[in-house]
Design a protein around this motif. Structure first.
Motif, PDB file in Angstrom:
ATOM      1  N   THR A  28      71.556  15.024   3.167  1.00  0.00           N
ATOM      2  CA  THR A  28      72.420  13.886   2.869  1.00  0.00           C
ATOM      3  C   THR A  28      71.735  12.609   3.331  1.00  0.00           C
ATOM      4  O   THR A  28      71.873  12.179   4.482  1.00  0.00           O
ATOM      5  N   SER A  31      73.459   9.590   5.152  1.00  0.00           N
ATOM      6  CA  SER A  31      73.940   9.774   6.522  1.00  0.00           C
ATOM      7  C   SER A  31      72.795   9.857   7.530  1.00  0.00           C
ATOM      8  O   SER A  31      73.034  10.166   8.699  1.00  0.00           O
ATOM      9  N   ASN A  74      70.677   4.347  -1.596  1.00  0.00           N
ATOM     10  CA  ASN A  74      71.322   5.647  -1.440  1.00  0.00           C
ATOM     11  C   ASN A  74      71.608   6.319  -2.794  1.00  0.00           C
ATOM     12  O   ASN A  74      71.655   7.544  -2.873  1.00  0.00           O
ATOM     13  N   ASN A  77      68.457   7.995  -3.361  1.00  0.00           N
ATOM     14  CA  ASN A  77      67.927   8.764  -2.219  1.00  0.00           C
ATOM     15  C   ASN A  77      66.492   8.351  -1.889  1.00  0.00           C
ATOM     16  O   ASN A  77      65.607   9.197  -1.720  1.00  0.00           O
TER      17      ASN A  77
END
Length: 125
Positions: A28, A31, A74, A77
């Motif tokens: 993830t 995070s 994000n 990624n």
């Protein structure tokens, strides 16, 4: 499987710019806390910059402050390092790395659990 894949390195003249990318997968990304670390020829690893997802805070080594900018996308990624006003002393292999603890506030002294393969940046006439 966690993967970090850097790209964007190359040969650039002093004063020039490059943008490095680090494509992340297998965890993830939104995070996580991430860093750029570099290794110049014949020298050890040098921390360059970090970004913390939980706070969006960014940190830089004094040697690159004001010239480099770390950021993330994000949705893609992807971690970036925009490098401006490059100097010969910036010549190094640049690695992206994931902090083992995304809340570890020991900036520049963090432990990392995953590393990319590195991308070469050469600053020369």
């Amino acid at each position: 499987e966690v993967q970090l894949v850097e790209s964007g390195g190359g040969l650039v003249q002093p004063g020039g710019s490059l943008r490095l990318s680090c494509a992340a997968s297998g965890f993830t990304f939104s995070s996580s806390a991430m860093s750029w670390v570099r290794q110049a020829p014949g020298k050890g690893l040098e921390w360059v910059s970090s970004i913390y997802s939980y706070s969006s805070d960014t940190y830089y080594a004094d040697s690159v402050k004001g010239r480099f900018t770390i950021s993330t996308d994000n949705a893609k990624n992807t971690l970036y390092l925009q490098m401006n006003s490059l100097r010969s002393e910036d010549t190094a292999v640049y690695f992206c790395a994931r902090l083992k603890n995304p809340y570890d506030g020991r900036v520049g002294l963090n432990e990392y659990d995953y590393w990319g393969q590195g991308t070469q940046v050469t600053v020369s006439l």
